[in-house]
Design an enzyme around this catalytic site. Structure first.
Site, PDB file in Angstrom:
ATOM      1  N   LYS A   1       0.926  -1.097  -0.112  1.00 34.89           N
ATOM      2  CA  LYS A   1      -0.187  -0.064   0.255  1.00 34.89           C
ATOM      3  C   LYS A   1       0.851   1.265   0.210  1.00 34.89           C
ATOM      4  CE  LYS A   1      -0.366   2.107   2.944  1.00 34.89           C
ATOM      5  NZ  LYS A   1       0.185   3.307   3.565  1.00 34.89           N
TER       6      LYS A   1
ATOM      7  N   ASP B   1     -11.756   2.453   4.475  1.00 31.57           N
ATOM      8  CA  ASP B   1     -12.242   0.821   4.486  1.00 31.57           C
ATOM      9  C   ASP B   1     -13.502   0.782   4.262  1.00 31.57           C
ATOM     10  OD1 ASP B   1      -9.826  -0.984   4.804  1.00 31.57           O
ATOM     11  OD2 ASP B   1      -9.872  -0.401   6.990  1.00 31.57           O
TER      12      ASP B   1
ATOM     13  N   GLN C   1      -5.387  -0.959  10.477  1.00 26.00           N
ATOM     14  CA  GLN C   1      -5.005  -2.285   9.992  1.00 26.00           C
ATOM     15  C   GLN C   1      -5.705  -3.431  11.051  1.00 26.00           C
ATOM     16  OE1 GLN C   1      -3.681  -2.672   6.990  1.00 26.00           O
ATOM     17  NE2 GLN C   1      -3.708  -4.955   7.338  1.00 26.00           N
TER      18      GLN C   1
HETATM   19  N1  LIG Z   1      -8.259  -2.169   7.832  1.00 23.18           N
HETATM   20  C1  LIG Z   1      -7.985  -3.278   7.016  1.00 23.18           C
HETATM   21  N2  LIG Z   1      -8.108  -3.246   5.834  1.00 23.18           N
HETATM   22  C2  LIG Z   1      -7.946  -4.173   4.757  1.00 23.18           C
HETATM   23  O1  LIG Z   1      -8.279  -4.046   3.479  1.00 23.18           O
HETATM   24  C3  LIG Z   1      -7.091  -5.392   5.225  1.00 23.18           C
HETATM   25  C4  LIG Z   1      -6.972  -5.189   6.545  1.00 23.18           C
HETATM   26  N3  LIG Z   1      -7.036  -4.183   7.624  1.00 23.18           N
HETATM   27  N4  LIG Z   1      -5.997  -6.236   7.160  1.00 23.18           N
HETATM   28  C5  LIG Z   1      -5.441  -7.477   6.288  1.00 23.18           C
HETATM   29  C6  LIG Z   1      -6.537  -7.627   4.877  1.00 23.18           C
HETATM   30  C7  LIG Z   1      -5.749  -8.250   3.967  1.00 23.18           C
HETATM   31  N5  LIG Z   1      -5.479  -7.433   2.882  1.00 23.18           N
HETATM   32  C8  LIG Z   1      -4.778  -7.532   1.779  1.00 23.18           C
HETATM   33  C9  LIG Z   1      -4.663  -6.623   0.437  1.00 23.18           C
HETATM   34  C10 LIG Z   1      -4.048  -6.713  -0.451  1.00 23.18           C
HETATM   35  C11 LIG Z   1      -2.985  -7.866  -0.565  1.00 23.18           C
HETATM   36  C12 LIG Z   1      -2.114  -7.936  -1.753  1.00 23.18           C
HETATM   37  O2  LIG Z   1      -1.672  -6.757  -2.311  1.00 23.18           O
HETATM   38  N6  LIG Z   1      -1.763  -9.075  -2.273  1.00 23.18           N
HETATM   39  C13 LIG Z   1      -0.921  -9.273  -3.424  1.00 23.18           C
HETATM   40  C14 LIG Z   1       0.469  -9.783  -3.063  1.00 23.18           C
HETATM   41  C15 LIG Z   1       0.513 -10.795  -1.945  1.00 23.18           C
HETATM   42  C16 LIG Z   1       2.073 -11.229  -1.600  1.00 23.18           C
HETATM   43  O3  LIG Z   1       2.880 -11.076  -2.586  1.00 23.18           O
HETATM   44  O4  LIG Z   1       2.273 -11.639  -0.408  1.00 23.18           O
HETATM   45  C17 LIG Z   1      -1.816 -10.595  -4.245  1.00 23.18           C
HETATM   46  O5  LIG Z   1      -2.557 -11.076  -3.805  1.00 23.18           O
HETATM   47  O6  LIG Z   1      -1.421 -10.310  -5.404  1.00 23.18           O
HETATM   48  C18 LIG Z   1      -2.927  -8.863   0.468  1.00 23.18           C
HETATM   49  C19 LIG Z   1      -3.683  -8.611   1.605  1.00 23.18           C
HETATM   50  C20 LIG Z   1      -6.215  -6.160   3.176  1.00 23.18           C
HETATM   51  N7  LIG Z   1      -6.693  -6.575   4.475  1.00 23.18           N
END
Ligand SMILES: Nc1nc(=O)c2c([nH]1)NC[C@@H]1CN(c3ccc(C(=O)N[C@@H](CCC(=O)O)C(=O)O)cc3)C=[N+]21
Ligand SMILES: NC(=O)C1=CN([C@@H]2O[C@H](COP(=O)(O)OP(=O)(O)OC[C@H]3O[C@@H](n4cnc5c(N)ncnc54)[C@H](OP(=O)(O)O)[C@@H]3O)[C@@H](O)[C@H]2O)C=CC1
Length: 283
Positions: free
Chosen positions: A50, A117, A94
């Site tokens: 992010k 969010d 988060q």
């Molecule tokens: N208040 C809050 N809001 C959230 O939106 C929130 C949160 N807490 N806590 C955790 C979860 C999880 N989450 C992710 C978002 C993007 C990827 C992401 O970018 N993933 C990439 C790369 C993963 C990697 O390379 O490890 C992919 O899927 O291609 C992962 C996990 C948002 N969350």
């Protein structure tokens, strides 16, 4: 059939590029603050990705890192400071939070106008009553992907597997708004496999590695895998057994490179929306 891959990474990249162009034309930089309490490793990846994306698109973005033993009252005071800070347009706390902090209380303390969010009850209520508001990033990202992939939504049978406040429920609301016929399935659903097989659009958000097997997928279905599960060997897999499902689906999102990158792009989109709304301009 061998499924077309829906490339979330590419779609997210284009969306971020469009946001960067809009921000370059603004007389100010939209401000985003991510608050992280403790060092949950799963949050680490997200916060890092992010930060990079926000900076590259021209946001004024910063992460506030607090110790794992932070008191609830101290976090609430920080949220209040961010609420009244005119430079801050978006606040994201988060999740998960350490056990001494009640997440519902913290979410409710965020100014709904800065709740990028989309988790605040006011924004959840607006979504449920079809009023404009900030929409949760992951389901919003899924809708972007479905539209980009040219999936016909009106009248389609959609099954959402998982009913969490942050993914499943808002996902169902958005699909309903797009005129899908929506089923929400969960841990008490009888014969999950049969429910899933009926879906023309299947969205899996359960947090169980590769739970959705190939024979849960109807011929020609569109499969969206929201799950992000880290296996003991370090591999990242979704909630769908990708290779099996891809033999039956018409289109499918991979993990990584599917919904995850869209969540981040939509967080930035929400931050820009919040900034424009707060300042009473269309950009
Ligand atoms: N208040 C809050 N809001 C959230 O939106 C929130 C949160 N807490 N806590 C955790 C979860 C999880 N989450 C992710 C978002 C993007 C990827 C992401 O970018 N993933 C990439 C790369 C993963 C990697 O390379 O490890 C992919 O899927 O291609 C992962 C996990 C948002 N969350
Ligand atoms: N790509 C992204 O950007 C994001 C990905 N995620 C990922 O999405 C997944 C889901 O996240 P989240 O919604 O927060 O998870 P939650 O744990 O909050 O919710 C899981 C849901 O799945 C249901 N469920 C769990 N086990 C089963 C089972 N065996 N059979 C049927 N239903 C089951 C639960 O049912 P019940 O309600 O009955 O308990 C619940 O509704 C996770 O892998 C998470 O990491 C999450 C956020 C963003």
């Amino acid at each position: 059939m061998s499924a077309r891959i829906i490339d979330g990474k590419a779609v997210a990249g284009r969306l971020r590029g469009q946001l960067a162009e809009r921000i370059a034309r603004l007389p100010f930089r939209p401000g985003l603050r991510v608050v992280r309490v403790g060092d949950d490793p799963a949050s680490g990846v997200y916060v890092r990705n992010k930060d990079r994306a926000a900076a590259a698109a021209g946001f004024d973005s910063a992460t506030v890192q607090l110790p794992v033993d932070t008191r609830e009252s101290d976090l609430l005071m920080l949220v209040e400071d961010l609420n009244i800070d005119p430079a801050v347009d978006g606040i994201l706390v988060q999740l998960p939070l350490p056990p001494q902090i009640r997440p519902d209380l913290v979410i409710a303390a965020i100014d709904p106008a800065k709740d990028v969010d989309g988790f605040h009850p006011v924004n959840a209520g607006r979504l449920a009553t079809q009023q404009p508001g900030l929409v949760p990033c992951t389901p919003k990202g899924v809708m972007h992907l479905l539209r980009e992939a040219g999936v016909a939504l009106a009248g389609a049978r959609a099954v959402v597997l998982g009913r969490s406040q942050i993914v499943g429920r808002p996902m169902a609301q958005l699909l309903l708004q797009a005129d899908c016929t929506v089923t929400l399935a969960h841990s008490r659903t009888r014969d999950l496999a049969a429910e899933c097989r009926r879906a023309e659009i299947l969205v899996a958000a359960v947090g169980r590695p590769e739970m959705v097997r190939g024979d849960w997928v109807g011929e020609g279905a569109v499969v969206i895998d929201v799950g992000i599960n880290r296996l003991p060997d370090g591999r990242l897999v979704g909630d769908v057994a990708f290779a099996e499902a891809a033999e039956r689906a018409a289109a499918i999102t991979p993990v990584p490179g599917g919904v995850g990158p869209m969540t981040i792009a939509c967080l930035l989109e929400n931050t820009l929306e919040a900034a424009l709304a707060r300042r009473g301009t269309q950009g």
